[in-house]
Design an enzyme around this catalytic site. Structure first.
Site, PDB file in Angstrom:
ATOM      1  N   GLY A  52       0.821  -1.198   0.000  1.00 44.91           N
ATOM      2  CA  GLY A  52       0.000   0.000   0.000  1.00 44.91           C
ATOM      3  C   GLY A  52       0.855   1.248   0.000  1.00 44.91           C
ATOM      4  O   GLY A  52       2.042   1.211   0.298  1.00 44.91           O
ATOM      5  N   SER A  53       0.226   2.375  -0.317  1.00 51.26           N
ATOM      6  CA  SER A  53       0.948   3.638  -0.403  1.00 51.26           C
ATOM      7  C   SER A  53       1.264   4.191   0.977  1.00 51.26           C
ATOM      8  O   SER A  53       0.699   3.766   1.992  1.00 51.26           O
ATOM      9  CB  SER A  53       0.114   4.662  -1.176  1.00 51.26           C
ATOM     10  OG  SER A  53      -0.976   5.096  -0.377  1.00 51.26           O
ATOM     11  N   SER A  54       2.148   5.162   1.007  1.00 48.35           N
ATOM     12  CA  SER A  54       2.570   5.751   2.284  1.00 48.35           C
ATOM     13  C   SER A  54       1.406   6.398   3.023  1.00 48.35           C
ATOM     14  O   SER A  54       1.312   6.301   4.249  1.00 48.35           O
ATOM     15  CB  SER A  54       3.688   6.770   2.058  1.00 48.35           C
ATOM     16  OG  SER A  54       3.256   7.791   1.184  1.00 48.35           O
TER      17      SER A  54
END
Length: 136
Positions: free
Chosen positions: A64-66
């Site tokens: 997943g993204s930050s």
């Protein structure tokens, strides 16, 4: 409790934690955790419906993204349900930065030692030295 030295990995994010080990075969997206309960809510995940709050979570890598990862951990923290520590096989810059910001010890292990950690074991981990010891 008696301590017995067990493993040594690469120290990534400092701090110490003790608790029960919970091993996941799947990468973890912390946005897919119920912050109120500290349980994985991702469908078909190896740890679906299991509590990760307060555990030493052993998993291959995050996903997943930050933004979603950080928000997931932040929300868990607001409810007092963040994991106690992370032990991983592989690192991402997202995981490293989030562990540091959220004050969660993080150790990277080699495959042989990583495979020696089992769900239900009680351990103490030191993110400054990279040491993990069994608590018996």
């Amino acid at each position: 409790m008696k301590e017995e030295k067990l493993l040594r990995g690469d120290p990534i994010a400092g701090g110490t934690a003790a608790g029960e080990v919970l091993v996941s075969a799947d990468p973890i997206n912390f946005y897919m955790v119920s912050p109120e309960k500290g349980t994985i809510i991702e469908k078909n995940h190896a740890l679906e419906n299991q509590v990760i709050a307060g555990k030493i979570v052993v998993f291959p890598i995050d996903k997943g993204s930050s933004v979603v990862q950080m928000d997931g951990l932040y929300q868990m923290s607001k409810f007092g349900n963040k994991p106690a520590g992370f032990v991983v096989l592989d690192l991402s810059t997202v995981l490293v930065s989030n562990a540091i910001i959220m004050d969660i010890p993080l150790i990277r292990m080699g495959q042989a030692d990583y495979g020696r950690l089992c769900t239900g074991q009680r351990v103490k981990m030191d993110g400054d030295s990279g040491e993990i010891v069994f608590l018996t």
